[in-house]
Design a protein around this motif. Structure first.
Motif: not given
Lengths: 314, 671
Positions: A66, A70, A73-74, A77-78, A104, A106-107, A110, A220-221, A224, A227, B396, B537, B541
Motif C-alpha cells: 500500500r 506513495l 509518486a512522492g 514529485l521531489v 531518487l 530509482a527509489l 524499487v 485509487p491505488d 496513483l 499518475w 537515498p 510529498a 499525497l
C-alpha cells in the motif's frame, strides 16, 4: 522568491500536465495509425474514474504494497521540485544533484518492485525481476552521461549544468553533448518503460515489465501508480530537454516565469510527440535483446566522456 | 581518556574470556555477552577519543619477547577501533540470545569471542611491526576457532575452516615478509622508525614492500581474486561472528593498506594506486555479480562485503592516484568517501548479518528459495532487514548512498586536473561504481522481496517465530546507527576528516551539517532535506488521495489475479533463483553457470519421458579457474613425490649426501 515560486510551479505543472502529456502521446499515436483517438484529456478522465472506485487489498499483501504508490509518486514529485524545469533557481537545487535525482527515481522503482514481489504472484515476480535488470543496466549509462555533461560545467549540479549551456550555447553541439544526448535518450526510454524496452499498453504476459508489476493494483491505488508513471515520463523528458536545449528557462526574473512555463511545456510536448511518433514504427525488443541496446548506449556514454576530455581539453 | 578506555576494553574482554572458560553453561552466555559488550563500548570510546584528538602511545618492553610491544592510537587507528568496538557491542548483545542452543554455548566459542574482539582492538593500536603481526595472528586464530564453532553439526564448516585457515595464513606470510623486509631496510621495527626511513629506501624496495602487504591486506579485506575464503567462512560461521568478521575484521585489511601505503611509506607512484583502484573496481563488480545470483542469504551478504570493500579500495586507490599527481583536495575527498564507506558498511552489514542470523535461528535455513512470508511471522526482523537492505543499496535515505555519492564526486571532478591516466581510468571507475550500485539494488530487492515478503515457500518459513529480545535490541541499535549516519552524515564527517588528515594532510574535504559541501569543488547534496521532502510529498499525497477518492469505504480484501485457474500456490511464486535468472543470462560469460539436464526415458519408448532432473549451479569462477588448478597441481606433485620416500634409510642418507654436495658445489661456483 523566484526560486520558491518556480519550484512550486514546477510541481504543479508536472502534476497537472503529466496525464495531458500521456494523452497527447496516445493521440499522436492514434492519428499516425489512422484512428481518431480518445482525446488529450482521456488520461485525466481515466484517473477520475479510478479514484471513484472502491479501494482493494489483494489477499496476502502487506503494508509495503500500500505504501509503494506513495513512495513512487512522492519521489517523482521531489524530483520535479529539484530539477530545473521552469527555473534554474530552485531553492532545493542544492539538496540533490543529478546523481541524487537518478537515485531518487530509482527509489520509486524499487518500492514498486518490492510491492510486486509482495503479492507473491508469478506476474509480480516476473515484472520486478525484469525491471531490476533494466534498472541495473541503465545505471552506468546515466552516471557516465552525467559525467560527460558535468565535466564541461565543472559541477554535477543540475542548475549549474543548465546555466553553463545557457552561457555558452556552443556547448550544446559539442560531440560530448551530442553523444551524451543519444545515450540519455535510450536511458529515458528504458526508465520510463516506453518502446522498444517496454510496451506501456501491453496486456500480454511475455512482453510485460511495468504492467506486470502493477497488475494487482486497483481503484485509487492504481490511479496513483498511473499518475506517477506519467509524471516520471514528464520529469525525465523535461530534464532531457532542459539539459540539452535549455533556452527559455527562467533565471532570476519573476516576470519571465510564464515564459519559462510555456517554454518547458512546449519542449516536453514536442519531445513526447516525437517519442510517440517514433514508437509507431517500432516493435518491442525481446527481453534479452534489451541489454544489447543498453550496452550500446553505455558505449556511447563512454565515448561522450572520452570526447569531453580529449576533444575539448585546453 | 584514551589509554584508560583502551585498557578497560582489553581488561573487560579478558574478563569475558575468563568468564567464558570458567563459568557453568547457565551463566556463561549472559556474562560473556555483557562483559564483551562493555569491552566493545570501551573500545568505541577509546577510538572516538583518539579520533577527536586524544592521541596516545605506550611502550611495554616486557610483553613480547625480543622487541617488546609498542602501542599507539592516532585518529586513523581510532576510526577503525571505534568501528570495531561499536560492531562488537551489537554482536555481543546479540550473542546472548543467539548462542542459547547447540555448540555455540560451549566453552571455546564463548571464550574466543572476547579474544577476537580484543585482538581486533589491538591491530589498529599496534605501533611496531612485531606487535602488529602478533595482534594480526591472534585475530586470525580467534576468528578461525569461531568459524569452526559448529563443525560438529555441519560438514561444510570444516571445508570453510580449512580454506579460511590457509588463506589467512598465506596472507600473514606475505604481510610478514613485506614488513620484515621493510624493518630490515629501516634498521628498526617501530612505526616511527619505519616512517622516518621510508624516504631513504630505493624505489624497487618500497614497491616490493607495498605489493607484498597489499596482497596480504587485500586478501583479508576480501578483494577478488583473493576473496575465496570469504563466501565460505561468512556463511558457515555463527551469525554474530559473521557480523564481526564482515563489518569489523575485513576493515582492518583496508586499515593496513592505508597505514602502510599512505602513512608508513608516505604515498607512492601512481602505478601502485592504479593497481589498488583496479583491484577495487574488479572486486566490486565481481562481488556484486555473485551476490546478485546467490540464493544463500549469508553467502549473498558475504559477496556483498567483497563489493563494498572493493568500493572502499577504489576510493583508497583514487586517493593515492590523486595524491601522486598533486591533487590534495581530491585525494582527501576520495579518502573521506572511502573511510565513510567503511563506517557505513560496518553499520548496515552488522544489521544485515544479524537479521540473517535471526532468520537462520527461526527457520534453520539460509536458502532464499525456501523462505518468504516472514513479514507476518517475524515483523520486527523483517522491518530491520528492510532498513538494512535500503542502506546497502545506495538509494537515498540509505547511508550507502552518501558515501557512494562522495566517491562519485571525487571521481567525476578528477578529469580536468589529471593527465591521460586519470582520463582513461576515471570513466571506467565511475562505470564500475555505477554498475555495482545498480546490481546492488537488484540484489537487495531480491534478498528482501523474496526472503521476507510474499508467502512462505517452505515448511520451515511457515513455522518461523520472532527472535528473542537481546537479538532484536542489537539489531535495533545497528539500525539506529545506520539511520543517523544516513540522515546526518555531517555529524560524523568532521570526525572522519582527522583520520584522513593523517594519510593526506590538508584541509577538510567535506563540510556542512545538513547540506554536504565539497571543499574547492562544486557539488552539494542534503540527505536530510531529501528525506523531509519525500516524507512531506508522501503525506501530502496520502491526504490528497483520501480527499479525492470519492468512496471512503474500508479496504476490501480481494483475490489475487490467478488467470481464473483457482487459488495460487506458493510454488507459483518467483524464487530467488528465478528472480536472478535474467541477470544470470545477461552476465552468462562472466558467471559461467553449470547446468545439468538428466532425462530418463521410459523403458518402452525413448520418446516417453519418465523423469527430468534439472540442476543449475553458479560456482565461484575465480575459485574454479585460479585455485583448483593450483590445488590439483599440488596434489599431483605430492602423489609423484611419494615414490621418493620408500622407507629405505640408505636412500634418505643418500639424499642428504647429494644435497650437501650439490650445495657445496653451488657455493663454490657462486663465490
Amino acid at each position: 522568491m523566484t526560486g520558491i515560486l518556480g519550484a512550486a510551479l514546477q510541481v504543479v505543472l508536472v502534476a497537472a500536465g503529466a496525464p495531458l502529456l500521456v494523452g497527447l502521446m496516445r493521440q499522436v499515436r492514434a492519428r499516425a495509425e489512422g484512428r481518431a483517438g480518445a482525446g488529450v484529456l482521456q488520461p485525466w478522465r481515466d484517473l477520475r474514474k479510478l479514484l471513484r472506485k472502491e479501494p482493494i487489498t489483494p489477499h496476502g499483501t502487506g503494508p509495503l504494497f500500500r505504501m509503494a504508490p506513495l513512495v513512487l509518486a512522492g519521489s517523482t514529485l521531489v524530483a520535479a521540485a529539484v530539477i530545473p524545469l521552469v527555473t534554474t533557481r530552485s531553492p532545493l537545487d542544492g539538496a540533490a544533484d543529478l546523481f541524487a535525482v537518478t537515485a531518487l527515481l530509482a527509489l520509486g522503482t524499487v518500492a514498486l518492485a518490492l510491492a510486486a514481489l509482495d503479492t507473491g504472484t508469478a506476474f509480480g515476480g516476473m515484472g520486478a525481476s525484469r525491471e531490476m535488470v533494466v534498472l541495473a543496466l541503465v545505471e552506468p549509462t546515466i552516471l557516465l552521461s552525467t559525467f560527460a555533461l558535468s565535466v564541461r560545467a565543472g559541477s554535477t549540479n543540475l542548475g549549474a549544468i543548465v546555466t553553463a549551456t545557457l552561457d555558452d550555447p556552443q556547448r550544446a553541439v559539442f560531440p560530448a553533448s551530442l553523444l551524451a544526448l543519444v545515450a540519455l535518450v535510450v536511458v529515458v526510454i528504458a526508465e520510463a518503460g516506453r518502446m522498444p524496452v517496454d510496451n506501456p499498453s501491453t496486456h500480454l504476459e511475455l512482453t510485460m515489465v511495468h504492467e506486470a508489476m502493477v497488475l494487482e493494483y486497483a481503484g485509487p491505488d492504481l490511479a496513483l501508480v498511473e499518475w506517477a508513471s506519467a509524471m516520471r515520463l514528464t520529469v525525465l523528458l523535461g530534464l532531457l530537454a532542459n539539459l540539452f536545449v535549455p533556452w527559455g528557462i527562467t533565471g532570476d526574473s519573476l516576470a519571465l516565469l510564464p515564459a519559462g512555463i510555456a517554454a518547458v511545456a512546449a519542449k516536453v510536448a514536442a519531445a513526447g510527440a516525437a517519442l510517440a511518433a517514433a514508437e509507431v514504427f517500432m516493435a518491442k525488443l525481446r527481453m534479452f535483446r534489451v541489454p544489447e541496446l543498453l550496452a550500446g548506449s553505455f558505449v556511447l556514454a563512454l565515448f561522450a566522456v572520452a570526447s569531453s576530455f580529449f576533444l575539448v581539453a585546453p | 581518556m584514551t589509554p584508560t578506555a583502551f585498557a578497560a576494553a582489553l581488561a573487560l574482554n579478558l574478563a569475558a574470556a575468563v568468564a567464558g572458560l570458567v563459568l557453568p553453561r547457565g551463566a556463561r552466555r549472559a556474562a560473556v555477552g555483557t562483559l564483551t559488550a562493555a569491552g566493545g563500548a570501551a573500545a568505541a570510546a577509546a577510538g572516538t577519543a583518539a579520533m577527536l584528538g586524544g592521541e596516545w602511545s605506550a611502550r611495554l618492553p616486557g610483553l613480547l619477547p625480543l622487541a617488546g610491544a609498542r602501542l599507539a592510537l592516532d585518529p586513523l587507528g581510532g576510526l577503525f577501533l571505534a568501528v570495531t568496538g561499536a560492531v562488537a557491542v551489537c554482536a555481543a548483545v546479540y550473542g546472548i540470545g543467539y548462542t542459547r542452543h547447540g555448540d555455540l554455548g560451549g566453552r571455546v566459542p564463548q571464550a574466543m569471542l572476547p579474544v577476537f574482539v580484543a585482538a581486533m582492538a589491538l591491530v589498529p593500536a599496534a605501533a611496531s611491526a612485531s606487535t602488529f603481526l602478533a595482534a594480526w595472528e591472534l585475530m586470525a586464530l580467534a576468528s578461525l576457532l569461531l568459524v569452526v564453532a559448529e563443525h560438529r553439526s555441519r560438514d561444510e564448516v570444516r571445508a570453510a575452516g580449512l580454506w579460511y585457515a590457509v588463506m589467512t595464513h598465506l596472507g600473514l606470510v606475505v604481510i610478514l615478509a613485506g614488513l620484515a623486509g621493510f624493518a630490515a631496510a629501516a634498521h628498526g621495527e617501530s612505526f616511527e622508525r619505519l616512517r622516518a626511513a621510508a624516504d631513504g629506501l630505493p624505489p624497487a624496495g618500497r614497491a616490493a614492500v607495498f605489493l607484498a602487504v597489499l596482497a596480504g591486506f587485500a586478501s583479508k579485506a576480501g578483494i577478488a581474486p583473493l576473496h575465496v575464503w570469504l563466501p565460505r567462512a561468512h556463511p558457515e560461521a555463527p551469525s554474530h561472528v559473521s557480523a564481526l568478521m564482515s563489518a569489523a575484521m575485513v576493515n582492518l585489511g583496508v586499515y593496513g593498506i592505508v597505514r602502510v601505503g599512505f602513512d608508513l611509506l608516505g604515498g607512492g607512484p601512481a602505478w601502485w594506486w592504479l593497481i589498488v583502484l583496479a583491484a577495487g573496481g574488479l572486486s566490486a563488480l565481481y562481488g556484486i555479480l555473485q551476490a546478485a545470483v546467490a540464493a544463500d542469504l549469508k553467502r549473498l551478504l558475504a559477496y556483498s562485503t567483497c563489493e563494498n570493500m572493493g568500493l572502499v579500495l577504489l576510493g583508497v586507490g583514487a586517493s593515492g592516484l590523486f595524491a601522486a599527481s598533486g591533487a590534495r583536495t581530491l585525494s582527501a575527498l576520495a579518502l573521506t568517501a572511502a573511510l565513510l564507506h567503511v563506517v557505513n558498511h560496518a553499520g548496515f552489514k552488522t544489521l544485515l548479518f544479524l537479521a540473517a542470523g535471526s532468520v537462520l535461528h527461526a527457520t534453520g535455513t539460509r536458502d532464499l528459495d525456501a523462505l518468504g512470508g516472514l513479514r507476518t511471522r517475524m515483523p520486527a526482523t523483517t522491518a530491520l532487514f528492510g532498513v538494512g537492505a535500503l542502506m546497502a543499496s545506495a538509494l537515498p535515505l540509505g547511508n550507502g548512498f552518501v558515501s557512494e555519492w562522495l566517491l562519485l564526486q571525487s571521481l567525476v571532478h578528477a578529469l580536468p586536473s589529471g593527465g591521460t591516466v586519470t582520463a582513461v581510468t576515471m570513466p571506467l571507475a565511475v562505470a564500475a561504481v555505477a554498475l555495482s550500485a545498480g546490481l546492488a539494488i537488484a540484489t537487495f530487492v531480491k534478498a528482501f522481496g523474496v526472503g521476507f515478503l510474499a508467502r512462505a515457500r517452505g515448511a520451515a518459513a511457515e513455522r518461523a517465530r520472532e527472535a528473542p529480545a537481546p537479538m532484536l535490541a542489537a539489531m535495533a541499535a545497528a539500525a539506529g546507527a545506520c539511520v543517523v549516519l544516513a540522515l546526518s552524515p555531517g555529524l560524523v564527517l568532521p570526525a572522519i576528516a582527522r583520520p584522513v588528515a593523517v594519510a593526506v594532510p590538508g584541509p577538510d574535504a567535506v563540510s556542512g551539517p545538513v547540506t554536504l559541501r565539497l571543499a574547492g569543488l562544486s557539488g552539494t547534496v542534503s540527505p536530510l532535506l531529501i528525506a523531509v521532502f519525500l516524507l512531506v510529498a508522501a503525506v501530502g499525497l496520502l491526504a490528497l488521495l483520501r480527499a479525492a477518492a470519492t468512496r471512503r469505504a474500508a479496504r476490501r480484501p480481494a483475490r489475487l489475479w490467478d488467470c481464473g485457474a483457482g487459488p495460487m500456490t506458493a510454488r507459483m511464486e518467483y524464487t530467488a533463483t528465478s528472480f536472478a535468472e535474467p541477470l544470470q543470462r545477461v552476465f552468462d560469460d562472466v558467471l559461467a553457470p553449470e547446468t545439468d539436464l538428466d532425462v530418463t526415458p521410459l523403458k518402452e519408448s525413448a520418446y516417453l519421458v519418465d523423469s527430468v532432473t534439472y540442476r543449475t549451479r553458479i560456482g565461484d569462477r575465480v575459485e574454479h579457474r585460479l585455485y583448483r588448478p593450483v590445488l590439483a597441481a599440488a596434489a599431483r606433485t605430492g602423489e609423484a613425490a611419494r615414490g621418493l620416500a620408500n622407507g629405505s634409510v640408505h636412500r634418505y642418507v643418500g639424499y642428504g649426501f647429494y644435497a650437501v654436495t650439490g650445495l657445496l658445489i653451488a657455493l663454490a661456483v657462486v663465490r
